[in-house]
Design an enzyme around this catalytic site. Sequence first.
Site, PDB file in Angstrom:
ATOM      1  N   ASP A   1       0.550  -1.221   0.033  1.00 45.72           N
ATOM      2  CA  ASP A   1      -0.071   0.171   0.035  1.00 45.72           C
ATOM      3  C   ASP A   1       0.858   1.174   0.007  1.00 45.72           C
ATOM      4  O   ASP A   1       0.490   2.210  -0.549  1.00 45.72           O
ATOM      5  CB  ASP A   1      -0.826  -0.138   1.324  1.00 45.72           C
TER       6      ASP A   1
ATOM      7  N   HIS B   1      -3.147   7.962   8.776  1.00 40.77           N
ATOM      8  CA  HIS B   1      -3.104   6.607   9.147  1.00 40.77           C
ATOM      9  C   HIS B   1      -1.453   6.345   9.655  1.00 40.77           C
ATOM     10  O   HIS B   1      -1.202   5.244  10.225  1.00 40.77           O
ATOM     11  CB  HIS B   1      -3.142   5.638   8.002  1.00 40.77           C
TER      12      HIS B   1
ATOM     13  N   GLY C   1      -1.608   2.534   5.194  1.00 38.39           N
ATOM     14  CA  GLY C   1      -2.784   3.203   4.119  1.00 38.39           C
ATOM     15  C   GLY C   1      -2.381   4.565   3.646  1.00 38.39           C
ATOM     16  O   GLY C   1      -2.884   5.475   3.676  1.00 38.39           O
TER      17      GLY C   1
ATOM     18  N   ASP D   1     -12.828  11.696   7.012  1.00 34.32           N
ATOM     19  CA  ASP D   1     -12.560  10.708   6.067  1.00 34.32           C
ATOM     20  C   ASP D   1     -13.246   9.454   6.136  1.00 34.32           C
ATOM     21  O   ASP D   1     -13.736   9.188   7.253  1.00 34.32           O
ATOM     22  CB  ASP D   1     -10.898  10.323   6.252  1.00 34.32           C
TER      23      ASP D   1
ATOM     24  N   HIS E   1     -12.418   6.604   5.970  1.00 30.04           N
ATOM     25  CA  HIS E   1     -11.210   5.465   6.868  1.00 30.04           C
ATOM     26  C   HIS E   1     -11.407   5.893   8.233  1.00 30.04           C
ATOM     27  O   HIS E   1     -11.039   7.287   8.581  1.00 30.04           O
ATOM     28  CB  HIS E   1      -9.968   5.343   6.242  1.00 30.04           C
TER      29      HIS E   1
ATOM     30  N   ASP F   1     -12.670  10.700   0.517  1.00 34.09           N
ATOM     31  CA  ASP F   1     -13.181   9.488   0.080  1.00 34.09           C
ATOM     32  C   ASP F   1     -14.563   9.201   0.592  1.00 34.09           C
ATOM     33  O   ASP F   1     -15.011   8.108   0.447  1.00 34.09           O
ATOM     34  CB  ASP F   1     -12.191   8.566   0.682  1.00 34.09           C
TER      35      ASP F   1
ATOM     36  N   TYR G   1      -9.953   9.472  -3.724  1.00 37.65           N
ATOM     37  CA  TYR G   1      -9.388   8.609  -4.657  1.00 37.65           C
ATOM     38  C   TYR G   1     -10.221   8.798  -6.032  1.00 37.65           C
ATOM     39  O   TYR G   1      -9.878   8.344  -6.996  1.00 37.65           O
ATOM     40  CB  TYR G   1      -9.339   7.494  -4.306  1.00 37.65           C
TER      41      TYR G   1
END
Lengths: 498, 839
Positions: A97, A139, A147, A174, A176, A262, A301
């Site tokens: 990643d 992250h 990430g 986010d 995430h 995202d 993204y």
Amino acid sequence: MQSHSKKRVSYYYDGDVGNYYYGQGHPMKPQRIRMAHNLLLNYGLYRKMEVFRPRPATFEEMTRYHSDEYINFLKNVCPEKMHEQKVPLNKFNLGEDCPVFDGVYEFCQLSCGGSLAAASRLNRNDSDICINWMGGLHHAKKAEASGFCYSNDIVLAILELLKIHPRVLYIDIDIHHGDGVEEAFYTTDRVMTVSFHKYGEYFPGTGDSKDIGADKGMYYALNFPLRDGIDDDAYEKIFKPVISRVMEHFRPSAVVLQCGADSLTGDRLGCFNLTLKGHGQCVEFLKSFNVPLMLVGGGGYTIRNVSRCWCYETAVAVDEEIPNDLPFNDYFEYFGPDYKLHIMPSNMPNMNTREYLESTMSSLFEYMRNLPFAPSVQMQPLQKEHDVVRFYDKSLVEDHIDPDVRESTSQIDQAVEHVAEFYDEKEPTKRLDEAPVKRTASSPPLEMESAKKTKVLSTEEPNGDQVVLMETETVTRTLIVSEPNNEDLGGDESSDKS
Amino acid sequence: MAGANMYRVGDFVYFEESSDAPYQIRRIEELNKTQSGVEARVVLYHRRRDISPALLKISDQAVRRFDNYYEVDKKKPENFSDASGFILSEPNGSETKPEEDEKEGEKAEEATEESTKKADWGNGGLPLGAENIGEEARFRLRQHELFLSRQVEIMPASQIRGKCRVMLLSEAEDVDSYTSDDLFFYSLVYDPNHMTLLADKGAIRVGDKFQAVVENDDENDEAMASQTKNDVPEMEIDEDEDNENGLKIDEEEDVKPKTSSEKKSAEEEEDRDVLVFKSDNGLTDRDIDQFIILARSVGVFARSMDVSSSAKLPSLHMTVACASRDITLLHAIALLHQADYDFGRAVKFLVPPPNRQLYPLDIDKATGSRTTSLGGPLLCRDQMEEWSAPEANLFEEALDKYGKDFNDIRADYLPWKSMRDIVEYYYQYKASNRYADHKKKKQADADSKLKQVYIPSFSKPSPNIIGQLNQSINTVKSSVSCENCKTTESTNWYSWGPSSAQLRLCQSCWVSWKKNGGLQRKHEHDLYDKSIAKTINNGAAASESRPAPPLISMKPIASNVAQVVAQLPANHPLVLASRQQQAAQKASSSFSFAAIAGLTPQALAKLQQAGGRPGVLFYTTVWRRAIRRALPRNVLNIRRLSRRPFLSIDNDAIARATATLDKTTLLTTAKGLQMSNFNDAKFIQGLYQMQCAFSAQSMKRSSTTLGAHPGEPHSKQQKQAGAKLVLKTRIPPSTFKTPIGVSTPVVGSLHLGNSAAQHQLFTNMALPIATAAAKMNAPQSRIDDGVTPSDGSLLMSATTSQNNVESRKIPVPSHPPSDSKWSYISEDVFLYLGGRRLK
């Protein structure tokens, strides 16, 4: 205390950031930051705020949080030699990643530099809102990439804010979970982290609502797990109550908002159904608290929507209505077929039932009940040290730059000489042959015996430093102009020069 | 509603694999169009009935309300035990008594028996308030509990029978939220390989290694003060190191007096940013707009004066477009700032005199772009304009070949450009017309992946139906009542349970059985379909219509995610069975692999002619691997060659070098291949024989070189071979691939069998070696069909090899090899080097 109702907004951007490339097929594209920049440039938002280029963060600054070993590795790792050092790569979770790409360290320096600069600007109370779309890499861990994030600019910025502010609130929208920031401040009660994220079989796997912090930091981490397809209305219905409750209980003196895009509809990796309006509403809402606010980027993204979103949120920050038709710009074709600013939600079902959201929210409220009611925070007087700015002669550095290598904008930046040096007749001629002076030309130099007695103290340097006092809008700042060869420079500074 | 039959990626669906069994619940990951129809790549969700009761018992009893959600560094929770797994529960949880652990093995059988009587063993995995509902309701709730697996299978989309919903169990919601039809929930991940149930949770780690150092607020000032004190000596040491000329003492005295305020300021580093534009600059919006227009006009003028620009820009229109790009805007704004927002001065900056000394314009530095002063108007261009037409063509070509691997593009095509230039150009290029045209050409390729698929409602009668399908609403009376609801009237009746029992279900109960995998109450024949399946398997395995779909394991989302909730003891019979199964699977896959690897070229050719899919076989024999390792870089550099597909390989040199290799090199090579269990003797023997073959070859070659007119007689043959090659390469490159590094593609069917003896030698040798190699590699082998997008490296290697195959089409027929060395290629060399010779 402000003379105008509009917020003083500072925006951080480095023209180089769009040129970093994670690798073929990698969803993270720094290009989105450049697209956002070009959009807001063409919307004319540029004119409503102070635009800054951050100085890249130094090794020392980055290791205030990250381990020396990890940052050292990032600094020295070379994409071509990746296969030769397989073991340490795994050690820092680099590879899949988080590929080691060309210029990864510089990229980290830029994103951290932006957030750090934004934090110190907020600390000095020079701005009400600072924006750094290059940052938000939430992250990254202390000694580990994760990430798509290598260095955690948010943690560094919060640490910087904590120098002045007793309590800092971190909010993460986010899709995430903001695990890196939560982990960094998991055991402290000075930073509260609140994250709204998709949970369940989703990266990074953390962020259950039961996850509330440890030790002293117990109840100072809040997590709102969400399911697929949440829309603007539902998001607003949870964001506003939760955040207002947090603001009431925690009373932060500064807020960092991670605006990962995202969570927008149609994201390549995400599965929420927010539009710019729902996303931007969070910014709008936090703005209304009149607390120093820092906006950072993050995920995102589907780059056309990311740039739309961050451009729109910049407009929200500067209180500017912008038309729905996108202005023409270099990347106009990316925004087809409609070429509009706002995006439409998709018809995906919202798996978050009202009952689910309400019961989760009430369980979060239950945790918040355990928070001691923070005493209201007085505006603290500025620490005088922060007003002292030093400049050194950087010409030596410039002389030694390899002429065949394209200079990074920040290097170039250091080389900029102020035109006023040559053109301003009011300037005493004597100063011209000395080290360059960096200052705002509009404000005339004041006399030394001006009211700021405390600062005069610092002028009594044995080595003949010259001191210029300047009056700006809110803050009085002292400039110390050092001779290039002063011997009392800090160790790191002198190594910087040679 | 059309939406009901429209299935998208990400939907949860029912799959019907067997008419007897309940539906399987899957999530669609990918929809692919194939020749036979649409195939769905789906993630498996297991029902309770699919999982061993022994395991369920442990997980049901485990209290899954984690109190500690974080992991403290290096400290394992007290109740960690290897035997029965790691049940995160309150310390006083009676479930994990050690005595029970020991008995677990025996209890497994008990559990199986129990399972026929009881619904479950505890409240684990049930929503809030489950303890208060009745036994029957709880039984039904348990039917809705699923276990996610990290496995994927490929199923024909035609087996989809409807949509459902699957949710992650939330501990904040109560039972009522989970009782609706077609709604399932899960909280654990089932790992069939290890027979474990995992909590799909990551943990925040606590410890010095993970947290940032934050001073306490109330001690803030003290801490800071003490910190500065502590820092002083450190600083001194630093300075000592810096100045080694003995002036330490004086400096120390200098440093000390100004300590805190001075030093802090250095630390604070307030010069963190550089102002680029300020808002209260005294200029109105209109002023700025006007200046921008001026800057653009000057840009047009500059372009007309600049030779390189005016040649590229045929019309005034295009010149204006170029001059209006964002770079001009950025530049204009930077100029304004440099001119201190003095309009007049800024305008002067737009048209500086040629001598830069007079106008200290550091604007280029500020914007990072390069400007040219033409002794008048200032010219600034971005990468889009900067690049010449040949450069742009080169880039496009490179993009086709390498994809977006800009490192390779730069290295092989545009070494004079910097990486940043290329990235910047790429993104601007994507927004240009040029790209739009280019994209249209490639559009056709991307069609096989579907976003959604329409599947009409399934209306065929189930084979289990009794009598004719009754489509009217009239009910039919049945002599036997419904096994579930005891009604005797229904539109249709379905046979259910073992055929000997003659049981039947009514319409609605049948549907609910299919969906929920169980009846309203516990029934002795609940698992009847499993026993049927077993007997079929035992009886006539050959008659099975469809082989079990290949299961592909996915990697967990994050490395630290798994927390084992339930695990069977290592000596549990079920665990042992699953291990055996795995071993058997491995063995069988390696067997089939060996079979393929051992095929002679002729056999492969036959296989292809018969219409089998493989057109190109990518595999690396032991020989080829050995050659790669043994030969020095200057003779055979695979990496270099793979980047330059148009470069021919000097086979003479390779053959010569191989022939002259000494045995020690060979031995080290063999060891280097890291095949611990490889038969050394066999390998060396193989290499030795190969060496002989090579030396014979080179001898023969040198004689032919002398005798025959170079090139002539062989080029024809070569041409024919080329034609044949083209034919073969048109077949889509197969998806079959060994996992051995970067495999050089070999066109399997190609064989110039002109030397029977040598061929014999080759096959004799290749067979055992290849078989052995294949066996060793088989465990890692996989069908490359499902390369996950995240698996970048694999994907990359797959695409590059595809590109290689494609690019080969062109050169072969159009340029028959004039190079004389082509004519000497022996089949051995050719087979080592795979398709390389086609160039």
